[in-house]
Design an enzyme around this catalytic site. Structure first.
Site, PDB file in Angstrom:
ATOM      1  N   GLU C  79       0.828  -1.203   0.000  1.00  0.00           N
ATOM      2  CA  GLU C  79       0.000   0.000   0.000  1.00  0.00           C
ATOM      3  C   GLU C  79       0.867   1.260   0.000  1.00  0.00           C
ATOM      4  OE1 GLU C  79      -3.166   0.187  -0.349  1.00  0.00           O
ATOM      5  OE2 GLU C  79      -3.823  -1.874   0.029  1.00  0.00           O
ATOM      6  N   ARG C  89     -17.584  -0.515   6.756  1.00  0.00           N
ATOM      7  CA  ARG C  89     -18.726  -1.020   6.003  1.00  0.00           C
ATOM      8  C   ARG C  89     -19.409  -2.131   6.787  1.00  0.00           C
ATOM      9  NH1 ARG C  89     -19.815  -4.765   2.713  1.00  0.00           N
ATOM     10  NH2 ARG C  89     -17.725  -5.595   2.403  1.00  0.00           N
ATOM     11  N   CYS C 142      -7.689  -2.466   8.590  1.00  0.00           N
ATOM     12  CA  CYS C 142      -6.386  -2.509   7.912  1.00  0.00           C
ATOM     13  C   CYS C 142      -5.802  -1.106   7.774  1.00  0.00           C
ATOM     14  CB  CYS C 142      -6.520  -3.156   6.529  1.00  0.00           C
ATOM     15  SG  CYS C 142      -6.712  -4.955   6.589  1.00  0.00           S
ATOM     16  N   HIS C 167      -1.428  -5.677   1.491  1.00  0.00           N
ATOM     17  CA  HIS C 167      -2.655  -6.457   1.434  1.00  0.00           C
ATOM     18  C   HIS C 167      -2.419  -7.737   0.631  1.00  0.00           C
ATOM     19  CE1 HIS C 167      -5.743  -3.290   2.727  1.00  0.00           C
ATOM     20  NE2 HIS C 167      -6.106  -4.390   3.351  1.00  0.00           N
TER      21      HIS C 167
END
Lengths: 215, 215, 215, 215
Positions: C79, C89, C142, C167
């Site tokens: 990342e 979410r 994360c 990831h």
């Protein structure tokens, strides 16, 4: 000369089916000697074919475009082939979920569309409409109707009749409730159907232009 | 008892084909009375079928699993149906690109796999391997080989022989050069083939479990 | 010299988390003066950062690679940037679902990874491993951990420490229950982590090679 | 009260850019005291920011919606965050391809949109328009413009001005030449912009509704 367009009623918890919305918009459309008739088909194995048969008997159409919803696709997709199998991932609108049953026992394994699908895709793209040939109509009521249509055309023909199936994407309003899916505006679908009809009536033998898939 | 596995040579600018890498890993594998034979098939329309025919004549196998690369897929996918059309989006390894030609003139429109594809997917998932039934093998050399295999089985049968086609994803090393695509490790493919062979030999009539697609 | 790898406990109805399976496989790995330590982090806002802080205090690592599961991705993805927002979410493993809260009130809007992410991707691809730079770590635990890690590094530094987040895709066994998703074998992830560690220790200033996205 | 909409000129071999086609359709639109002004921005690092600055100086707008093309997306996507990096996967329209350069040296790592992006998505979906919050605007000229816009707003503010960035899909006519990509009709984009303007002017503090991503 009659053209028959069929669309499906809503299924899978939807309240609208783009295939019916698109074909109904052209019901009664006349161009020269051509008259377009739209019929709504139940999303039910068996009953779908009976409704189709009745419409063909009544109208004796020279062209049949059966249309269905393909949620997740982004393009207007004429189908190449119908296969002789019903295999429901979900139940139909009457709650039936046949698994690995033939659409018509004893019939061939598959039928090819008799529409000029390559010429259609060429003309659609030239008109600025996203389109592609599809090599699988699935195994649900859409393929069932497509197979039954082609079997009827092969075994109890209307002289001169061409027929096939087209899948369309979700409408934008459906995707507003199903985030992440592609969609197509109703106006684009209706314009696409006009092109599909015109090409089907104008092109005799289909063009040789690849619409194949590697897999 | 002989089992024939076929894989393809590389195509489409690749230097490796996962189907061949996977099947060659099992060449000579014996389990009880079963002996596995791997054969490499040219990615060429026509020549592919001749190579397959020769291998079947020689081995008189009870089981044929033809395997091919499906770049872009993420799962091990037994194919349901082969269709009687060659329509190349690209040229084959001999530079031929047939468009809308039958694989075998005068043959049926399609053949269904005679493998227990639903039971295979069930057993593969139980073994922790990503798998799904596919309803289209495309229109390139993979579908060509699959159709030719089923036509041979239907018209010049080896008694008791079952046959079908399986598509596999890219290998990780291919995706390292094609960013964004899914892949599957070679070891996973080889484990999957072992399951596919065992299920094919053990399961007579396929299970009734949906592997259908809405479209 | 200590290297800290962190992985998460399972979340979102999963029974396994590939990030923990991959990093635990390297726990205790030594190469020359380097010793790798793996720590399991709760998938809980706040508690995740406390666990990370404790591990950093204890180990005083020169390198921290925090790893997390990105279901749906097909590649090993270092990342680029952590953003100062929690927006769940779904709920975390303690049932908390913060929406549009800062990770650290008053901290900067974002931090960039201090790992050589471009060189990592270059070396991973050279080793045949699917990899790409990612420009968003999302807004769940994360990203929360990644932001907290970089904030700690900026405000209470361990001298010489470099840190960042990677990831990883689902494992094949997860996808066997979630058909249609891409996956990566555990062995490939572990090999990828070895490359990522080696590159992070060897490359001072990152290379200039595009890892950008148009959008 | 002035509202500034910006769209980009075509790039990446396209002859049309949906962002410009959509915003130009609203140029001169008045509703009560509000007047909408559309400006076309070059797809060039640096020059894009100068053109934006000039438009802001001239119009002193209360609202700025910068819009750009996100080929491959299927929804109208308000962006959450601009990051301080230029990393071109391709060259811009002047042939420049900066890699890992800051948009503004010495500026913060990121800025958050000051638009009510959650309320926008809620209102767009209620209007039947596919929409979602995006957590990455990429690293090309779109993110560059977005970052420059927010930096200008932070350092040389127009009193009361809110600003942000929205990505839109391809137009259908573009996809007719790029098969397989999702698209959105121009009329849908224009309707979406009207909703976005109305929501931005009506909603003070954004609603708390998740628009997050797991990764």
């Amino acid at each position: 000369m009659n053209v028959l367009l069929t669309g499906f009623e809503p299924f899978d918890r939807e309240t609208v089916n783009p295939s019916w919305e698109a074909v109904r918009a052209l019901d009664g459309w006349r161009q020269g000697a051509v008259v377009v008739h739209a019929r709504r088909i139940p999303c039910v194995f068996g009953a779908a074919l009976r409704a189709l048969d009745t419409a063909i008997d009544e109208l004796q159409p020279q062209l049949v475009l059966a249309v269905g919803q393909a949620g997740g696709r982004s393009e207007f997709t004429p189908e190449r082939v119908a296969i002789n199998v019903d295999d429901g991932r979900i139940g139909d609108n009457a709650g039936h979920q046949p698994i690995d049953q033939p659409v018509v026992a004893g019939a061939p394994a598959a039928y090819f569309s008799t529409l000029p699908i390559k010429a259609m895709v060429r003309d659609l793209r030239a008109a600025g409409i996203p389109a592609a040939v599809s090599n699988s109509a699935g195994t649900f009521v859409c393929n069932h109707l497509f197979f039954g249509l082609m079997h009827r055309a092969a075994t109890r023909p209307v002289p001169g009749m061409r027929a096939g199936f087209i899948h369309v994407p979700y409408l934008p309003e459906q995707v507003a409730r199903l985030p992440g899916q592609p969609s197509m505006a109703l106006a684009t679908m209706v314009a696409a159907l006009r092109v599909a009809i015109a090409t089907s009536l104008a092109v005799g033998e289909d063009i040789r232009e690849t619409g194949g898939q590697l897999h």
